[in-house]
Write a protein that holds these residues in place. Structure first.
Motif, PDB file in Angstrom:
ATOM      1  N   SER A   1       2.094   4.240   2.102  1.00 42.07           N
ATOM      2  CA  SER A   1       1.885   3.299   3.207  1.00 42.07           C
ATOM      3  C   SER A   1       0.477   3.406   3.769  1.00 42.07           C
ATOM      4  O   SER A   1      -0.157   2.387   4.110  1.00 42.07           O
ATOM      5  CB  SER A   1       2.915   3.536   4.309  1.00 42.07           C
ATOM      6  OG  SER A   1       4.220   3.263   3.854  1.00 42.07           O
TER       7      SER A   1
ATOM      8  N   VAL B   1       5.566 -12.778  -6.489  1.00 44.99           N
ATOM      9  CA  VAL B   1       5.849 -12.713  -5.054  1.00 44.99           C
ATOM     10  C   VAL B   1       6.892 -13.774  -4.699  1.00 44.99           C
ATOM     11  O   VAL B   1       6.859 -14.899  -5.223  1.00 44.99           O
ATOM     12  CB  VAL B   1       4.559 -12.935  -4.238  1.00 44.99           C
ATOM     13  CG1 VAL B   1       4.876 -12.932  -2.745  1.00 44.99           C
ATOM     14  CG2 VAL B   1       3.518 -11.894  -4.587  1.00 44.99           C
TER      15      VAL B   1
ATOM     16  N   ASP C   1       3.029  -3.053  -4.464  1.00 42.19           N
ATOM     17  CA  ASP C   1       3.445  -4.343  -3.930  1.00 42.19           C
ATOM     18  C   ASP C   1       2.694  -5.468  -4.642  1.00 42.19           C
ATOM     19  O   ASP C   1       1.468  -5.438  -4.785  1.00 42.19           O
ATOM     20  CB  ASP C   1       3.153  -4.376  -2.427  1.00 42.19           C
ATOM     21  CG  ASP C   1       3.507  -5.714  -1.819  1.00 42.19           C
ATOM     22  OD1 ASP C   1       4.699  -5.966  -1.613  1.00 42.19           O
ATOM     23  OD2 ASP C   1       2.561  -6.501  -1.552  1.00 42.19           O
TER      24      ASP C   1
ATOM     25  N   GLU D   1      -1.898   1.773   1.346  1.00 48.84           N
ATOM     26  CA  GLU D   1      -1.743   0.321   1.403  1.00 48.84           C
ATOM     27  C   GLU D   1      -2.544  -0.260   2.564  1.00 48.84           C
ATOM     28  O   GLU D   1      -3.284  -1.246   2.400  1.00 48.84           O
ATOM     29  CB  GLU D   1      -0.268  -0.049   1.539  1.00 48.84           C
ATOM     30  CG  GLU D   1       0.523   0.089   0.256  1.00 48.84           C
ATOM     31  CD  GLU D   1       1.990  -0.233   0.420  1.00 48.84           C
ATOM     32  OE1 GLU D   1       2.658  -0.469  -0.594  1.00 48.84           O
ATOM     33  OE2 GLU D   1       2.475  -0.240   1.582  1.00 48.84           O
TER      34      GLU D   1
END
Length: 1001
Positions: free
Chosen positions: A918, A975, A951, A921
């Motif tokens: 995280s 996505v 992601d 990111e």
């Protein structure tokens, strides 16, 4: 020149010549008359000098030097052979050793002998049933005037000993240098002059000073003035008319001219040596004109060397008969390893065997005996002294049993005499009884009382035994009997603080706080460690934490390493919400006394706070039980540990048996009943569980804890809230300042929206106890639960105004300030609350509360307030979790660089994998927003090293940012297209990123 007033008081009672039937009356101006024995016998001496008392408060500077000076005078000037001089200095001069020397000497005395007795050290006098009782303080004396516990030579006993010598025809020359300045009880030592003058009526007395005077020492001379000039005078300087004889008047004049004049000049004080004799023209000493005179400087040389030689043990090099060398080596080895008795290889058994087989000379046997008495009686007396002191932590009950056995051996060594054997027997009984008291083994309290009553039969004036009896009765809740014995101890020794603080304990156990404080104020004021510790404890129980802290601080100024005071400060800081400070005080307590500090915290608490494994915890508990095998508290703790950590039926049954053993040993242990109740519930035996709690109340009907524990069980396990509330009220009825019960009751009222009941109760208590801080804290909680935040703030601030260091309410005060949008005030209190709490969970709790408010404000509040809240949450808890949230907020609000500055330091191997992903990111996003190509590449590369399937949208954004449109499009197709059209997109990416790299086609 540096002259030092003597650190402690000498008995003013210095030189006594007891010459039965030899002194003649004479008039002043008459011719000197020679007084000679018809037959010249042996000359012998016992010389005692104590500077290094075991009690710090009694230490002197030069008493040992003075004793050595007089010893050198006798051996060099008076020609006494070494074997006729018994020298006991410092730690060798314990009471039993001194008396044993007197006894040994009596067996050797014959008609016509001369006996010198010299003592340099402390003297004191106490009131004894209206009479004055004087004492010489030996090396093992206590500093609390409890002289019937040992460590002293009573003047009455000394008088008896001298009479026994003179009855056998010996001339006795008694020299006592025992009224030194600086003694703890100066009034007592000065009164001793009157006591001494009333004794030894047929003797010649030479006193170091007059009534209400003290004697002084010199740092330049390394001696007391009196002994220094006495020896100097006796070597010839007192012979003022040079007629080769020294008469008593010349000694008097010489001492006055030198001692009185010097002390007056140096200290502006009076020290007037006094000579009292039937014939002051009688000759004390004749100087042979044809014999060389020993110079004083020779006698006074090598004192430090002589001190070293005097203090060493038995050495094989001292022996003429080397065949005893093996015995001596075994004996010394045993002493070195502290194996004093009980085994064939122990010192006492070696001594007995060698003596029975005639392997030792008489002198060597006496020296071995002296070493044994010093070690055995000295250690036992020191433990008794520590008990009498009351401010020192005491060892385990096993140590008391061990020292009682030591005194058993001492009794074998000295035999059953009419000197000190009764005192030793009473001390032995006290130690045996206190072993039971120390372990709180109620099942043996009858035996303890029998032993103590037997001790009182031997020593009816022993205050320390009355005090111990008071402790037994107090623990049995027989408060009137306890009060009687504490008062008896107090009446016997008015200066001793321990029975006075015990009387306050007596009141405190009955929750009579004002009586406890009044007792201390009337008797001790705020003088001494014990008084300050007890006043601190009383105020702590009243919730007056700032006042309690002042008293504990005063105690620590008197003794910086006092374990009791350090433990109290640690506990007090925890009560005030200062967990970090509590931990620091606890570390100091551990450093001072690790064993008693761990016991004081509670072993289960120690195991939990130090996160010990179950195996380590159980090992600690078993070692503790081995250390204190009869302690009911330890069995209860072990049972609690098993109940909380184990699931196997066999282990839980062991816990059950331990609770039963605890209650058998101590029927007043409320925690044991409660633990047993919770255990029965674990066995699914609800009726038995309730019965256990009810048994606790039945046995402890006046103890608020028994009601409190039952109420907790009913509330948490059965959910019978009304019954729980009734029990909390009963707990408060027993002790109106029992804060834990108020905490639970107020929380129940508030949870039921019955805040008016809370307010009524709290306002009533605040009116009665306006300095009890916890009531204001509970008042603030009540207003907070009603949503009346300004009133909550007012209540919290009132507590803070009373005690600035009371941080218990700071967290709630900060929350209340947040609710009123006063973020600056909230920041001050919440940061302080977090900094003062060593528990990381508290920081996380505060941070989570702030983050929740920040998220709410994002919807309805001002952006600047939202930013302040996120920043405050991170300031309090800069963990990875909070850093992710704060960095993400900054990124979404166009502060990309600052976002990276927050996230990057939070990267750590200690984080979870998900937390580091995280962080990478958000840093990748922020670097893209900041157009920092190299940074973005670096963060993204580290990201895919951790997460091989990152992601899809972030990957698409990244590749579009670096110019790889094909790869970007490939990932964009993966996505969820609904995301690209939803408002949720703005929660994940900044508007800048959305415009440039997501919506742009």
């Amino acid at each position: 020149m540096n002259f030092i007033p003597m650190k402690h008081i000498l008995l003013s009672f210095l030189l006594l010549s007891v010459c039965v039937g030899t002194a003649q009356d004479g008039e002043r101006g008459s011719k000197a008359s020679s007084v000679e024995n018809t037959a010249e016998g042996e000359k012998r001496a016992i010389i005692i000098g104590v500077s290094n008392y075991k009690e710090e408060a009694l230490k002197l500077n030069y008493a040992d030097n003075d004793a050595l000076l007089f010893k050198n005078y006798l051996s060099l000037a008076e020609k006494l052979p070494q074997e006729n001089i018994s020298l006991l200095i410092n730690e060798d001069a314990v009471a039993l050793n001194v008396v044993q020397k007197f006894k040994k000497l009596l067996s050797k005395i014959e008609d016509g002998d001369t006996t010198y007795i010299y003592f340099a050290g402390h003297g004191d006098v106490v009131d004894d049933f209206g009479e004055k009782e004087g004492f010489l303080l030996t090396a093992d004396a206590n500093a609390n005037q409890e002289y019937y516990s040992g460590g002293v030579i009573p003047l009455a006993l000394l008088n008896k000993i001298i009479s026994s010598y003179t009855n056998k025809g010996s001339k006795v020359i008694l020299i006592l240098d025992a009224c030194r300045s600086g003694f703890v009880f100066e009034e007592g030592t000065q009164k001793n002059m009157g006591t001494i003058q009333a004794m030894f009526e047929n003797s010649t007395k030479i006193l170091s000073c007059g009534s209400n005077e003290l004697s002084y020492e010199s740092g330049d001379l390394n001696h007391g003035y009196f002994t220094y000039y006495l020896v100097k005078g006796l070597t010839g300087n007192a012979d003022s008319n040079t007629d080769n004889s020294i008469i008593y008047r010349e000694i008097d004049d010489y001492l006055y001219d030198n001692v009185a004049a010097t002390v007056s000049t140096k200290f502006k004080k009076n020290q007037t040596p006094i000579v009292r004799t039937k014939n002051d023209r009688a000759i004390y000493k004749t100087i042979e004109p044809n014999q060389p005179t020993i110079a004083f400087e020779v006698i006074n040389s090598d004192i430090e060397k002589d001190k070293t030689l005097a203090s060493r043990g038995i050495s094989t090099t001292d022996l003429k008969d080397k065949t005893a060398g093996a015995v001596i080596k075994k004996f010394n080895d045993a002493i070195e390893r502290k194996s004093y008795h009980g085994k064939s290889s122990s010192a006492y058994e070696i001594y007995k065997s060698a003596k029975q087989t005639n392997q030792l000379s008489e002198g060597l046997a006496e020296k071995m005996e002296s070493i044994l008495l010093k070690k055995l009686s000295g250690d036992a007396q020191q433990l008794i002294n520590n008990y009498i002191d009351g401010s020192k932590t005491l060892p385990s009950s096993k140590s008391f049993v061990e020292q009682a056995k030591n005194l058993d051996v001492c009794l074998e060594l000295i035999g059953d005499d009419d000197y000190l054997s009764n005192r030793i027997k009473s001390s032995k009984l006290l130690l045996e009884a206190y072993a039971i008291i120390k372990s709180k083994n109620y099942s043996r309290y009858k035996l303890a009382k029998r032993k103590l009553n037997s001790a009182l039969q031997l020593e009816p004036r022993a205050a320390y035994i009355h005090n111990a009896l008071g402790e037994v009765f107090n623990q049995e809740k027989t408060y009137d009997s306890a009060h009687y014995h504490f008062n008896k101890a107090k009446s016997l020794i008015g200066s001793w603080s321990q029975p006075i603080t015990n009387i306050s304990d007596n009141f405190l156990d009955q929750y009579k706080y004002e009586d406890a404080k009044t007792n201390l104020s009337n008797s001790l004021g705020t003088n001494g460690i014990n008084a300050n510790l007890k006043l601190g404890e009383i105020n702590e129980k009243e919730g007056k934490y700032n006042i309690a802290e002042d008293y504990y601080s005063k105690a620590l100024k008197l003794d910086t390493n006092n374990t009791f005071a350090l433990q109290k400060m640690s506990h007090l800081q925890k009560l005030k919400g200062n967990n970090k400070a509590s931990l620091e005080w606890y570390k100091k307590a551990i450093k001072s006394d690790s064993i008693n500090s761990i016991f004081g915290l509670g072993l289960v608490n120690y195991i939990q706070e130090n996160k010990l494994s179950d195996e380590e915890g159980e090992k600690l508990l078993l070692n503790a039980i081995d250390y204190e095998p009869e302690s009911s508290i330890l069995y209860s703790e072990y049972a609690d540990f098993l109940r909380l950590t184990q699931t196997k039926l066999t282990r839980l049954r062991l816990a059950d048996s331990l609770y039963k053993k605890t209650i058998e040993l101590n029927p007043y242990n409320t925690k044991a009943y409660a633990g047993s109740g919770w255990l029965q519930d674990k066995f699914k035996r609800l009726l038995k569980a309730k019965q256990a709690f009810e048994d606790g109340i039945a046995k402890n009907p006046e103890n608020p804890e028994s009601y409190f524990y039952y109420a907790n069980f009913l509330k948490e396990r059965i959910n019978t809230i009304e019954d729980a509330k009734a029990l909390y009220l009963s707990s408060i009825e027993k002790n109106h300042l029992f804060i834990p019960a108020y905490n639970e009751l107020i929380n129940l009222y508030n949870s039921e929206n019955a805040q008016e009941k809370s307010l009524e109760l709290l306002n009533r208590m605040i009116n009665k106890h306006p300095e009890t801080l916890d009531f204001y804290n509970l008042l603030g909680q009540t207003y907070f639960s009603k949503g009346e935040y300004n009133k909550a703030i007012e209540a919290y601030k009132t507590a803070s105004d009373i005690d600035k260091t009371y941080t218990k309410g700071y967290k709630s005060l900060g929350y209340s300030a947040l609710k009123t949008d006063d973020i600056d005030t909230a920041k001050t209190y919440l940061i302080t609350a977090a900094e003062n709490d060593a528990n990381e969970d508290t920081k996380k709790e505060i941070s989570e509360f702030i983050l929740t408010m920040a998220r709410d404000k994002q919807k309805f509040g001002k952006p600047e307030q939202v930013k302040q809240l996120f920043e405050l949450a991170f300031t309090i808890d800069n963990s990875a979790k909070t850093a992710i949230v704060y960095a993400d907020f900054l990124y979404l609000n166009n502060e990309a660089i600052k976002s990276i500055e927050i996230a990057l330091p939070a990267m750590s191997k200690e984080n979870t994998k998900a937390e580091n992903i995280s962080l990478l990111e958000v840093m990748t996003k922020a670097a893209i927003d900041a157009n920092a190509m190299d940074n973005a590449k670096y963060y993204y590369q580290n990201l895919i090293n951790l997460d091989s399937t990152p992601d899809a949208l972030l990957t698409s954004v990244y590749f579009r940012f670096i110019g790889d449109m094909n790869t970007s499009i490939t990932f964009r197709r993966r996505v969820d297209q609904n995301l690209l059209r939803s408002n949720k997109l703005k929660d994940l990416y900044s508007q800048n990123t959305i415009d440039k790299y997501i919506l742009l086609d």
